[in-house]
Design a protein around this motif. Structure first.
Motif, mmCIF file in Angstrom:
data_model
loop_
_atom_site.group_PDB
_atom_site.id
_atom_site.type_symbol
_atom_site.label_atom_id
_atom_site.label_comp_id
_atom_site.label_asym_id
_atom_site.label_seq_id
_atom_site.Cartn_x
_atom_site.Cartn_y
_atom_site.Cartn_z
ATOM 1 N N ARG A 1 15.274 -11.710 -32.854
ATOM 2 C CA ARG A 1 14.605 -10.722 -34.557
ATOM 3 C C ARG A 1 15.403 -9.732 -34.592
ATOM 4 O O ARG A 1 15.309 -8.366 -33.947
ATOM 5 C CB ARG A 1 13.303 -10.394 -34.241
ATOM 6 C CG ARG A 1 11.820 -11.120 -34.601
ATOM 7 C CD ARG A 1 10.664 -10.515 -34.793
ATOM 8 N NE ARG A 1 10.132 -10.846 -34.303
ATOM 9 C CZ ARG A 1 8.952 -10.695 -33.654
ATOM 10 N NH1 ARG A 1 9.203 -9.259 -33.964
ATOM 11 N NH2 ARG A 1 7.819 -11.734 -33.545
ATOM 12 N N GLU A 2 17.345 -9.464 -34.096
ATOM 13 C CA GLU A 2 18.002 -8.979 -34.380
ATOM 14 C C GLU A 2 18.085 -7.961 -33.394
ATOM 15 O O GLU A 2 18.391 -6.547 -33.804
ATOM 16 C CB GLU A 2 18.007 -8.338 -35.692
ATOM 17 C CG GLU A 2 18.044 -9.247 -36.591
ATOM 18 C CD GLU A 2 18.585 -8.738 -37.928
ATOM 19 O OE1 GLU A 2 17.951 -8.212 -38.638
ATOM 20 O OE2 GLU A 2 17.645 -10.301 -38.204
ATOM 21 N N GLU A 3 18.138 -7.942 -31.644
ATOM 22 C CA GLU A 3 17.874 -6.904 -30.896
ATOM 23 C C GLU A 3 18.746 -7.173 -30.506
ATOM 24 O O GLU A 3 19.340 -6.493 -29.748
ATOM 25 C CB GLU A 3 16.508 -7.841 -29.780
ATOM 26 C CG GLU A 3 15.718 -7.535 -30.458
ATOM 27 C CD GLU A 3 14.456 -5.864 -30.394
ATOM 28 O OE1 GLU A 3 13.974 -5.257 -30.270
ATOM 29 O OE2 GLU A 3 15.375 -5.964 -28.537
ATOM 30 N N LEU A 4 19.583 -8.618 -30.181
ATOM 31 C CA LEU A 4 21.075 -8.414 -29.322
ATOM 32 C C LEU A 4 22.069 -7.934 -29.809
ATOM 33 O O LEU A 4 22.287 -7.405 -31.701
ATOM 34 C CB LEU A 4 21.757 -9.329 -29.625
ATOM 35 C CG LEU A 4 20.531 -10.327 -28.439
ATOM 36 C CD1 LEU A 4 21.582 -11.804 -28.329
ATOM 37 C CD2 LEU A 4 20.583 -9.848 -27.493
ATOM 38 N N THR A 5 23.285 -6.619 -29.960
ATOM 39 C CA THR A 5 24.604 -6.149 -30.203
ATOM 40 C C THR A 5 25.302 -7.633 -31.002
ATOM 41 O O THR A 5 25.609 -8.853 -30.214
ATOM 42 C CB THR A 5 24.879 -5.339 -29.357
ATOM 43 O OG1 THR A 5 25.491 -6.394 -28.889
ATOM 44 C CG2 THR A 5 24.663 -4.620 -28.742
ATOM 45 N N SER B 1 10.865 -12.465 -24.728
ATOM 46 C CA SER B 1 11.588 -13.671 -23.568
ATOM 47 C C SER B 1 12.489 -13.733 -23.647
ATOM 48 O O SER B 1 13.846 -14.276 -23.012
ATOM 49 C CB SER B 1 10.296 -13.986 -22.875
ATOM 50 O OG SER B 1 10.243 -14.971 -23.678
ATOM 51 N N ILE B 2 12.299 -14.231 -24.966
ATOM 52 C CA ILE B 2 14.256 -15.399 -25.037
ATOM 53 C C ILE B 2 15.270 -14.157 -25.534
ATOM 54 O O ILE B 2 16.101 -14.257 -25.024
ATOM 55 C CB ILE B 2 13.497 -15.563 -26.437
ATOM 56 C CG1 ILE B 2 13.344 -16.948 -26.548
ATOM 57 C CG2 ILE B 2 15.708 -16.408 -27.649
ATOM 58 C CD1 ILE B 2 12.811 -17.445 -28.348
ATOM 59 N N THR B 3 14.943 -12.986 -25.683
ATOM 60 C CA THR B 3 15.981 -12.178 -25.993
ATOM 61 C C THR B 3 16.325 -11.752 -24.438
ATOM 62 O O THR B 3 17.716 -11.314 -24.186
ATOM 63 C CB THR B 3 15.526 -10.490 -26.524
ATOM 64 O OG1 THR B 3 14.879 -10.951 -27.795
ATOM 65 C CG2 THR B 3 16.747 -9.779 -26.844
ATOM 66 N N THR B 4 15.161 -11.264 -23.686
ATOM 67 C CA THR B 4 16.143 -10.849 -22.574
ATOM 68 C C THR B 4 16.538 -12.144 -21.431
ATOM 69 O O THR B 4 17.629 -12.065 -20.514
ATOM 70 C CB THR B 4 14.395 -10.970 -21.138
ATOM 71 O OG1 THR B 4 13.316 -9.737 -21.843
ATOM 72 C CG2 THR B 4 15.236 -10.262 -19.751
ATOM 73 N N SER B 5 16.179 -12.790 -21.984
ATOM 74 C CA SER B 5 16.847 -14.321 -21.066
ATOM 75 C C SER B 5 18.359 -14.524 -21.674
ATOM 76 O O SER B 5 19.072 -14.385 -20.990
ATOM 77 C CB SER B 5 15.905 -15.456 -21.154
ATOM 78 O OG SER B 5 17.231 -16.722 -21.705
ATOM 79 N N PHE B 6 17.948 -13.711 -23.235
ATOM 80 C CA PHE B 6 19.977 -14.052 -23.283
ATOM 81 C C PHE B 6 20.693 -13.288 -22.991
ATOM 82 O O PHE B 6 21.854 -12.999 -22.836
ATOM 83 C CB PHE B 6 19.763 -14.464 -25.236
ATOM 84 C CG PHE B 6 19.474 -15.191 -25.533
ATOM 85 C CD1 PHE B 6 18.785 -16.018 -26.760
ATOM 86 C CD2 PHE B 6 20.948 -16.111 -25.665
ATOM 87 C CE1 PHE B 6 18.456 -16.321 -27.014
ATOM 88 C CE2 PHE B 6 21.079 -17.587 -26.672
ATOM 89 C CZ PHE B 6 19.710 -17.833 -27.187
ATOM 90 N N LYS B 7 20.751 -12.458 -22.884
ATOM 91 C CA LYS B 7 21.080 -10.963 -22.190
ATOM 92 C C LYS B 7 21.164 -10.979 -21.073
ATOM 93 O O LYS B 7 22.367 -10.653 -20.393
ATOM 94 C CB LYS B 7 19.824 -9.586 -22.495
ATOM 95 C CG LYS B 7 20.329 -9.039 -23.435
ATOM 96 C CD LYS B 7 19.063 -7.142 -23.065
ATOM 97 C CE LYS B 7 19.262 -7.000 -25.034
ATOM 98 N NZ LYS B 7 18.714 -5.501 -24.862
#
Lengths: 162, 632
Positions: free
Chosen positions: A111-115, B217-223
């Motif tokens: 959902r576009e949270e990454l830079t 959780s997907i975002t965190t796992s990517f980070k």
């Protein structure tokens, strides 16, 4: 199949006939299908519907509808699921998953949270890991090779119950 | 189209052939069995307490923060078992079968204190009625068996005390071993990113909240994966990094030494003030030592944080250094404090403060015993009988003069310390996190600079502080539970409420860290610190059991010269005589020394074999990898 027909019918009662013997040409537009409870939270719902639709516009006839749920069910074999998965992730339908497809997938997932630089990093890593023939994008063979080794694919993907 | 044909063909196979009905039945049973298994797995997962909460925290904050909560949950489990032991085997039998309150002098509130015994202030301080109850050591009678079950109270007390220590050791080491095993498993990390991208979405999700959690959780796992990748790609100028790290360690050592010296200086000054009389000085001078220690405890960790930014480590390793340094800070402060005190009292012996208490206690006991004989004589109206064959006079137990009971005092101190520590933690969370978040959120509109990005902003979850607090708290429980059987109960209550409070505070007032990193799968670092603290905290209890005579007037061991004599007494009375002989032979040093030698040798042997297995494992993995690479 009766249950599927029931669901199909309830989405647009005045359009869908109960009697299919005359094989009418009825199609449901994409908007109605996306709002089904099973698909509502799915970030890839538009792609799913598009890849099963015959005319490529996103409208599903009843046959397409049945196709979609049969592939998403537990009984379908892995190769079939892999074929449809490839179609879903291929946003520009050129039969290759290129970098822009990957970027779109990633954006939908997070959902576009990454830079922007994080997104580029991830896409580069994916191509580096999975691209075997070195053309800079994933063909179906690369995708199949990578998915067949994944332990989670059958567990999470594509298991729907009606 | 292909899908349709395929599905039709598959269904057709079911319909053809003989034994159709039986085949259909078998398929149905298999499906039902698989469904049952799935439901059972779901049920089992639902039974794990707080699993949903922890998963939610993990998806928003990363696995390192979640590892703190998993650690908290594990501690809760241990404390429940300790609570079960102390409650079921010590407190309940005494409450049910022992002599009731008021029947013996040691079980009654003395006449002098009776007036204030029921006040809330006294109860909060754990004196008054609370002191003379099953909660503390002093209440227990030294009768060998109690009640109609002939329950051996002193033996049970002793064994439960030793058993809690033994159980704690066993379970910490077992968890360490299990973690070490899991770590060796290793996994296939090729295609890491691709799998994350294509297979992480769970298509069965229909609930918007679950979907939110899944996205987070997907975002965190990517980070996390990105951080790992960046760390591995970092180009290091080795000399510069080494120089910076040495500099950082030097600064940290300076800070530690500085804080030690400061404490020494302040304690000396406070003793000088005490000599001159405390009335001449204001509030600061009186409480200087406490304030200085608390301030050091608050500011030094932040200083260590700043120093660690010089070092440029992977965040997980930086966390470990931070934990180690704070640990060293607390231990160093404690030792300097004790040394400064002892130096003044001129006791160059290296026993701890208990030795001081012990000396004072012996003196007190002599005085009380003398007083008691005089008092008894006064009861007999002046005549001191040579042999007390006179019939016992009925005296109300509250009036009997009481001997000092250092075990209960120690127990009370520990309980008070635990309660005040709990209160401090909760208030810090409420003020430090909650009020700060409220302030930033609501005053942002009418403030000059952007509060959310600028100075106060929302606080991050302080992993190291919380973990250390938990470990030290557990150390205190271990130290004190021999003297106050109620401590595990209090701790269970504290951990339970703390779990809910902290989960709420984290989700509501904290923001995730800048660089989210994956906690190493083995929590062995926490376990190692826990083991060290366990060892340190059981030393005093074991020392008192073995070397110090128990109080003559209270507790289950009163009247004996050493607490462990209860074992020999049991052996004499309750076991057949040959058992006693065998035990006597077995405890001969000539047998014990070779036994210890044998154990040391077997430890060495097992260590050597496990090392060789690990190496063989690595070789096999390398071979697998090269085979796979050559296949492609």
């Amino acid at each position: 199949v009766y249950r599927l027909h029931g669901r199909y019918h309830e989405m647009a009662p005045n359009v869908v006939p109960m009697d299919y013997t005359k094989d009418p040409d009825v199609k449901l537009p994409m908007q109605l299908i996306i709002n089904m409870p099973e698909l509502k939270e799915n970030p890839f719902r538009e792609r799913i519907v598009e890849s099963f639709s015959e005319d490529g516009e996103g409208s599903l006839s009843f046959n397409d509808f049945v196709d979609m749920f049969s592939v998403l069910s537990e009984m379908a074999p892995r190769e079939l699921k892999a074929i449809y998965a490839f179609k879903i992730y291929d946003f520009n339908t050129d039969n290759f998953i290129c970098k822009s497809d990957l970027e779109k997938t990633l954006n939908k997932l997070t959902r576009e949270e990454l830079t922007a630089e994080e997104i580029t990093l991830v896409c580069e890593k994916v191509i580096e890991e999975a691209d075997m023939d070195g053309d800079g994008k994933l063909g179906f063979a690369d995708f199949e090779n990578m998915i067949s080794k994944a332990p989670d694919f059958l567990r999470y993907c594509f298991k729907k119950k009606i | 189209r292909e899908a349709q044909l395929f599905v039709e063909k598959f269904e057709g196979a079911l319909g053809k052939g003989k034994g159709k009905k039986f085949y259909a039945y078998k398929v149905m049973m298999t499906k039902k069995w698989m469904k049952f298994q799935r439901d059972f797995e779901n049920f089992k997962t639902a039974c794990i307490p707080w699993e949903m909460k922890i998963k939610e925290i993990e998806s928003h904050f990363g696995s390192s923060v979640a590892s703190y909560f998993i650690f908290l949950r594990w501690m809760y489990g241990i404390n429940m078992i300790l609570f079960g032991l102390t409650f079921g085997l010590v407190m309940v039998p005494e409450a049910l079968m022992g002599k009731p309150y008021g029947s013996l002098p040691r079980k009654t509130v003395p006449r002098a204190e009776e007036a204030s015994a029921m006040n809330f202030a006294t109860l909060w301080d754990f004196s008054g009625f609370a002191q003379y109850s099953v909660l503390f050591y002093g209440y227990y009678n030294n009768q060998r068996t109690i009640g109609w079950l002939k329950f051996r109270m002193p033996l049970s007390y002793f064994l439960v005390g030793v058993g809690t220590i033994g159980y704690s050791f066993m379970i910490v080491i077992r968890t360490m071993a299990r973690n070490a095993n899991e770590e060796g498993g290793g996994d296939d990390t090729s295609f890491n990113f691709s799998w994350k991208m294509f297979t992480s979405w769970d298509y069965l999700i229909g609930n918007p909240e679950t979907a939110d959690n899944k996205f987070a959780s997907i975002t965190t796992s990517f980070k996390e994966a990105i951080v790992e990748e960046q760390e591995s790609r970092k180009e290091e100028n080795i000399h510069l990094t080494r120089f910076l790290r040495v500099l950082a360690n030097f600064l940290a050592l300076c800070t530690l030494a500085g804080s030690g010296y400061l404490i020494f200086f302040v304690v000396r000054r406070s003793q000088k003030f005490a000599l001159e009389g405390l009335e001449n000085y204001g509030w600061w001078e009186r409480n200087e030592v406490n304030m200085v220690m608390s301030l050091l405890g608050m500011f030094c960790p932040t200083l260590f944080d700043v120093i660690s930014s010089l070092e440029n480590y992977h965040p997980r390793i930086a966390l470990r250094w931070q934990l180690g340094r704070i640990f060293a800070l607390f231990l160093g402060n404690l030792y300097t404090f004790i040394i400064a005190l002892m130096d003044e009292i001129n006791l160059k012996a290296s026993y701890l403060l208990t030795f001081i208490i012990f000396n004072m206690h012996l003196e007190e006991e002599k005085i009380v015993k003398y007083n008691m004989t005089i008092w008894e004589a006064s009861l007999y109206n002046g005549t001191i009988p040579e042999n007390s064959t006179a019939p016992p006079i009925q005296v109300d137990p509250a009036d009997v003069p009481r001997g000092p009971c250092w075990e209960t005092m120690v127990g009370q101190e520990f309980v008070r310390l635990t309660v005040s520590d709990t209160m401090t933690t909760y208030i810090t969370i409420l003020i430090g996190d909650f009020l700060r978040a409220v302030f930033v959120r609501f005053f942002n509109y009418c403030w000059c600079w952007d509060l959310e990005y600028g100075f106060p902003s929302y606080s991050e979850f302080d992993i190291s502080g919380n973990v250390l607090g938990l470990i030290f708290n557990q150390g205190m429980i271990w130290m004190g539970s021999f003297y106050a059987p109620c401590l595990p109960a209090i701790n269970v209550f504290r951990l339970h409420t703390s779990m809910y409070l902290q989960c709420w505070a984290v989700m509501c007032c904290n923001v995730p860290q800048e660089r989210v990193f994956k906690a190493s799968r083995s929590n062995n670092f926490y376990m190692a610190m826990l083991l060290f603290i366990l060892f340190l905290s059981t030393l005093p209890a074991v020392y008192t059991i073995v070397s110090i005579p128990p109080s003559f007037d209270c507790g289950p061991f009163s009247g004996k010269t050493r607490m462990f004599e209860v074992i020999s007494e049991t052996l004499e009375h309750d076991f057949p005589s040959w058992f006693g002989k065998v035990f006597g032979y077995a405890s001969n040093p000539g047998l014990i020394l070779p036994f210890i030698l044998l154990m040391v040798l077997s430890i060495y042997y097992l260590n050597a074999t496990s090392k060789s297995y690990k190496e063989a494992n690595l070789e096999l993995k390398k071979k697998l990898q090269s085979v796979r690479d050559s296949e492609l």
